[in-house]
Every structure is written in structure tokens, then in C-alpha cells.
Design a protein around this motif. Structure first.
Motif, PDB file in Angstrom:
ATOM      1  N   LYS A 115      22.329  61.055   9.909  1.00  0.00           N
ATOM      2  CA  LYS A 115      21.042  61.500   9.359  1.00  0.00           C
ATOM      3  C   LYS A 115      19.919  60.685   9.974  1.00  0.00           C
ATOM      4  CE  LYS A 115      18.407  62.145   5.102  1.00  0.00           C
ATOM      5  NZ  LYS A 115      17.938  63.473   5.556  1.00  0.00           N
ATOM      6  N   GLU A 171      11.060  66.128  10.273  1.00  0.00           N
ATOM      7  CA  GLU A 171      11.408  67.417   9.669  1.00  0.00           C
ATOM      8  C   GLU A 171      11.560  68.499  10.728  1.00  0.00           C
ATOM      9  OE1 GLU A 171       8.820  68.647   6.575  1.00  0.00           O
ATOM     10  OE2 GLU A 171       9.315  66.992   5.238  1.00  0.00           O
ATOM     11  N   GLU A 174      14.736  67.820  12.738  1.00  0.00           N
ATOM     12  CA  GLU A 174      15.950  68.127  11.980  1.00  0.00           C
ATOM     13  C   GLU A 174      16.150  69.628  11.813  1.00  0.00           C
ATOM     14  OE1 GLU A 174      17.034  64.447   9.058  1.00  0.00           O
ATOM     15  OE2 GLU A 174      15.556  65.882   8.319  1.00  0.00           O
ATOM     16  N   HIS A 175      15.083  70.338  11.478  1.00  0.00           N
ATOM     17  CA  HIS A 175      15.225  71.763  11.175  1.00  0.00           C
ATOM     18  C   HIS A 175      15.273  72.641  12.420  1.00  0.00           C
ATOM     19  CE1 HIS A 175      15.052  71.693   6.777  1.00  0.00           C
ATOM     20  NE2 HIS A 175      14.287  70.632   6.926  1.00  0.00           N
ATOM     21  N   ASN A 180      19.999  68.284  10.522  1.00  0.00           N
ATOM     22  CA  ASN A 180      19.612  68.353   9.113  1.00  0.00           C
ATOM     23  C   ASN A 180      20.816  68.401   8.178  1.00  0.00           C
ATOM     24  OD1 ASN A 180      20.121  71.109  10.044  1.00  0.00           O
ATOM     25  ND2 ASN A 180      19.398  71.753   8.044  1.00  0.00           N
ATOM     26  N   GLN A 196       9.845  71.790   2.131  1.00  0.00           N
ATOM     27  CA  GLN A 196       9.457  71.493   3.505  1.00  0.00           C
ATOM     28  C   GLN A 196       7.963  71.738   3.668  1.00  0.00           C
ATOM     29  OE1 GLN A 196      11.512  73.687   6.539  1.00  0.00           O
ATOM     30  NE2 GLN A 196      10.769  72.403   8.201  1.00  0.00           N
TER      31      GLN A 196
END
Length: 311
Positions: A115, A171, A174-175, A180, A196
Motif C-alpha cells: 500500500k 489517490e 492508486e486508482h 489500490n 474519493q
């Protein structure tokens, strides 16, 4: 005896159905993978606003720079970026930020599961992206000078630069990748509340183990009340530089918009990821359709593993 055996088998089946799986990276230092991504976005606006579309293709190289017991240092570099269609659509889809990651490799730090916890060269990435965003804004206002009347260029520049925070970059990174999922413990039927950048949704997971892959499907559904939508839109107006008088007019017109059915934010979609036992993805894709204030946006993206250096 038979009854006892059947009960035991039944209990085993229940245990298997409810077994949770920790999604964890098992990378090795020096490993590298290349992903080819094709994304399409279509925006349809109400009351004769017309349709806009944007297609983007790129290649992303992910390299494991360090692998330790407490986590990894990963470098991501996006290259060969090509876009077709209406460039202003990139503002609504955040393509404007993600496509410029390729100018400077991003080095991220992760925990032991993979992560992302930090961006090690954040200032470098932020400065590069900010410079390129300004060039993008200049091109938009040159093509559509009438925008200056409703939204002065300096206000748009300020709003977009305000978006370039470390958390925003994490974000988006990750997305737009499979990172993610790392650190999540999932089983089929699990639900997750996601927020989000002000958009609330619920994701329901399906987890399937295939012979050499773990397939994770996340079905997402917007979970925004009317007050959530109103607050979200006002926050965006403030971010874009709207003054108090404009916000007051917006609030005064809210009841009329509600009668017209323009105060809801609906959205649903599917995100599918196929992971090898090592944690590397062979493919990850998303298909999302959302509607806000009568405008409908559809985004589809597919990333496929096209090269790697491990055996």
C-alpha cells in the motif's frame, strides 16, 4: 456417521466461502513490468450542451527499486502518451494530471503489503506537473477565449494547482493502477465505503481464485444524499474561484434544479483486476457511468501487461 461427515463437509464449505484473502505484493528488487493503457471518456451535457469525448493511450513502466521487510520503493514512469478528441474533457476526468506523470518518474514508498504511504520525490513531480498544467490551460483559453468571461484563467490555474496535493497524487496513482487493492483483506460479498475527493460510493467485492490468478471484481455504486451533492458542488465552485454572490445564486436556484431532477449524483460501474501470486497484475480495467446535474459521463479504461523481466 454419514450425518457427521456431511456436517463436517458443510462446515468446510462455509469456511471456504467466507475465507478472506489478504491482497499483498510479493515483489523482488529489480523486477519491472510494462502496462499498456487505453482510456476513453465521453461527456454528454444537457440542454443542447453537446457531446465531448477524449481517448488516451499510454505505456507505464513500473520498477521495484527497493524491497525490504517493511515495504518497497517503486518507480512509475508513464510514456508514449497520445490523446485524441476534446482536450477540455481532461479537466473533468483528471487525465490532465495523470497523463503528465510521464514527464518525471514518480517514486513511491509502500508498506509491507504494497500500500502506498508516501511519494518520495513529491516536490519534483508537483513542480513538473504544475508547469505542464499551466501550458495546458494556456492552450485551452487560446482555443476558447470566451471561457475568460465565465471563469478567468487565473482562477482556473489556482484551482488546478490547489488540486496538486500529495494525497491527490497518491489517490490518482492508486486508482489508475492495481495498487489500490494492496493491504485490503477481502472475500466475496465484502463492502467498502469509499470517499474519493468528495464523491462517496460503496464498493461490493467478488473474489475468485483461478489456477494462477486472483480475480477481484469491485462493483461500485454512488452513495450521495442530496445534501452531499449540494455540498460537493459548492466545494467545487469555491475551488474554481466562485465568489459568495455566485454561490448564493446557486443556492437560490437549488429548488428549481431539484424540480428539474438536476440535484442527484448517480453513478455505477465495475473495476476488475487480475493478480498473479506475486502481486503483479496481468490486467486491470474499469467501466464507470456517472450522472450529475443532467450531464452524463462514461469512462472505460483497460491496462494490460505487455512486458516484464521476471521468469
Amino acid at each position: 456417521m454419514k450425518k457427521s461427515l456431511l456436517t463436517f463437509v458443510f462446515l468446510l464449505a462455509l469456511t471456504a466461502l467466507n475465507a478472506q484473502t489478504l491482497i499483498k505484493a510479493k515483489f523482488q528488487k529489480g523486477e519491472q513490468a510494462t502496462y499498456s493503457t487505453v482510456s476513453e471518456a465521453k461527456l454528454s451535457t444537457p440542454m443542447g450542451g453537446g457531446d465531448q469525448s477524449l481517448k488516451t493511450s499510454s505505456n507505464t513502466v513500473i520498477t521495484v527499486k527497493e524491497a525490504n521487510a517493511d515495504g518497497y520503493v517503486i518507480e512509475l514512469k508513464t510514456k508514449d502518451v497520445k490523446t485524441e478528441g476534446d482536450q477540455s474533457t481532461a479537466l473533468q476526468t483528471q487525465t490532465i494530471v495523470s497523463q503528465y506523470f510521464g514527464n518525471v518518474p514518480m517514486r513511491v514508498k509502500t508498506d509491507a503489503n504494497g500500500k502506498v504511504t508516501d511519494i518520495l520525490n513529491f516536490e519534483e513531480v508537483q513542480a513538473s506537473v504544475s508547469k505542464l498544467v499551466m501550458a495546458f490551460i494556456d492552450s485551452i483559453y487560446k482555443e476558447k477565449p470566451q471561457l475568460e468571461q465565465s471563469l478567468p484563467k487565473y482562477k482556473m490555474a489556482m484551482s488546478l494547482n490547489n488540486m496538486l496535493t500529495k494525497q491527490t497524487f497518491i489517490e490518482i496513482m492508486e486508482h489508475s493502477t492495481f495498487f489500490n487493492l494492496f493491504g485490503k483483506t477481502l472475500k466475496t460479498g465484502d463492502k467498502e465505503d469509499v470517499n474519493q475527493q468528495g464523491i462517496k460510493s460503496i464498493v461490493t467485492y467478488e473474489v475468485t481464485k483461478e489456477p494462477n490468478e486472483l480475480v477481484i471484481i469491485g462493483k461500485t455504486q454512488n452513495n450521495m444524499s442530496e445534501d452531499d451533492v449540494k455540498g460537493f458542488l459548492i466545494d467545487k465552485m469555491k475551488l474554481m474561484g466562485s465568489d459568495e454572490s455566485m454561490i448564493a445564486k446557486f443556492e437560490q436556484g437549488w429548488l428549481m434544479m431539484k424540480k428539474m431532477g438536476l440535484t442527484k449524483m448517480d453513478g455505477a460501474g465495475t473495476i476488475t483486476t487480475r493478480l498473479l501470486p506475486s502481486g503483479w497484475a496481468t490486467e486491470y480495467s474499469s467501466s464507470i457511468k456517472s450522472k450529475v446535474m443532467g450531464a452524463v459521463m462514461t469512462t472505460n479504461s483497460v491496462s494490460k501487461l505487455v512486458g516484464h523481466n521476471w521468469k
